[in-house]
Design an enzyme around this catalytic site. Structure first.
Site, mmCIF file in Angstrom:
data_model
loop_
_atom_site.group_PDB
_atom_site.id
_atom_site.type_symbol
_atom_site.label_atom_id
_atom_site.label_comp_id
_atom_site.label_asym_id
_atom_site.label_seq_id
_atom_site.Cartn_x
_atom_site.Cartn_y
_atom_site.Cartn_z
ATOM 1 N N ALA A 77 -34.067 -6.052 -11.013
ATOM 2 C CA ALA A 77 -35.298 -7.335 -11.555
ATOM 3 C C ALA A 77 -35.172 -7.937 -12.666
ATOM 4 O O ALA A 77 -33.903 -8.539 -12.333
ATOM 5 C CB ALA A 77 -36.204 -5.838 -12.538
ATOM 6 N N SER A 78 -35.475 -7.941 -14.321
ATOM 7 C CA SER A 78 -34.703 -8.913 -14.848
ATOM 8 C C SER A 78 -33.487 -8.978 -15.742
ATOM 9 O O SER A 78 -33.219 -9.859 -15.977
ATOM 10 C CB SER A 78 -35.920 -9.398 -15.814
ATOM 11 O OG SER A 78 -36.173 -8.459 -16.333
ATOM 12 N N MET A 79 -32.380 -8.220 -14.818
ATOM 13 C CA MET A 79 -31.230 -7.436 -15.567
ATOM 14 C C MET A 79 -30.232 -8.807 -15.240
ATOM 15 O O MET A 79 -29.646 -8.608 -15.324
ATOM 16 C CB MET A 79 -31.307 -6.487 -15.119
ATOM 17 C CG MET A 79 -31.162 -5.418 -15.656
ATOM 18 S SD MET A 79 -30.676 -3.640 -14.612
ATOM 19 C CE MET A 79 -29.103 -3.678 -15.142
ATOM 20 N N THR A 80 -30.532 -10.498 -14.397
ATOM 21 C CA THR A 80 -29.510 -10.587 -13.985
ATOM 22 C C THR A 80 -29.403 -11.378 -15.475
ATOM 23 O O THR A 80 -28.430 -12.639 -15.497
ATOM 24 C CB THR A 80 -30.215 -11.225 -13.361
ATOM 25 O OG1 THR A 80 -31.541 -11.950 -13.607
ATOM 26 C CG2 THR A 80 -30.278 -11.002 -11.350
#
Length: 153
Positions: A116-119
């Site tokens: 998800a947007s954890m990058t």
């Protein structure tokens, strides 16, 4: 500028590679942590010095498993995998739910999850660590470190 550009490039790369996982320490975690054993030499010293802490925490695993299953049910999460790490060592890997709802296939320790947007968090942490080590400056243009970003606006 560097953080935003590297995040965009990193997220794009992860999407292209279809490499994904979920890591939330003590809640949701990517289950393939075999290499984490080698990280124990880099782990900070234990914050809790009770010599029986590991045994006490291990006794809590059934309650943690129950909490994780309840969390998944309450939040309608189809499937989760999580790990418990003590002193830099994985002591428990738990799973709950389904990795493929249509096929009724359960999550197992080899299930891969999208990140998800954890990058953004991982990218920012990595960049700050490199800055702290004197290996880059946050004021440098991104293309200094990733030439492929030169044309990115």
């Amino acid at each position: 500028m560097l953080v935003r550009a590297l995040h965009t490039w990193g997220a794009s790369l992860l999407t292209r590679m279809r490499a994904s996982s979920v890591l939330l320490l003590a809640t949701l975690a990517f289950p393939a942590f075999a290499h984490a054993q080698s990280l124990s030499s880099h782990a900070p010293p234990p914050a809790f010095t009770d010599p029986a802490r590991v045994a006490k925490l291990e006794r809590a695993i059934p309650a943690i498993d129950s909490l994780m299953r309840a969390f998944a049910t309450r939040n309608r999460v189809p499937g989760i995998a999580y790990g418990i790490i003590i002193d830099g060592k994985v002591i428990h890997i738990g799973t709950a739910g389904l990795r493929d709802v249509k096929a009724n296939a359960p999550v197992d320790t080899n299930t891969v999850f999208r990140i998800a947007s954890m990058t953004k968090s991982f990218t920012a942490l990595s960049i700050l660590k490199l800055r702290d080590e004197g290996k880059l400056s946050l004021d440098d243009p991104a293309e200094k470190y990733v030439p492929e970003l030169k044309g990115l606006k």
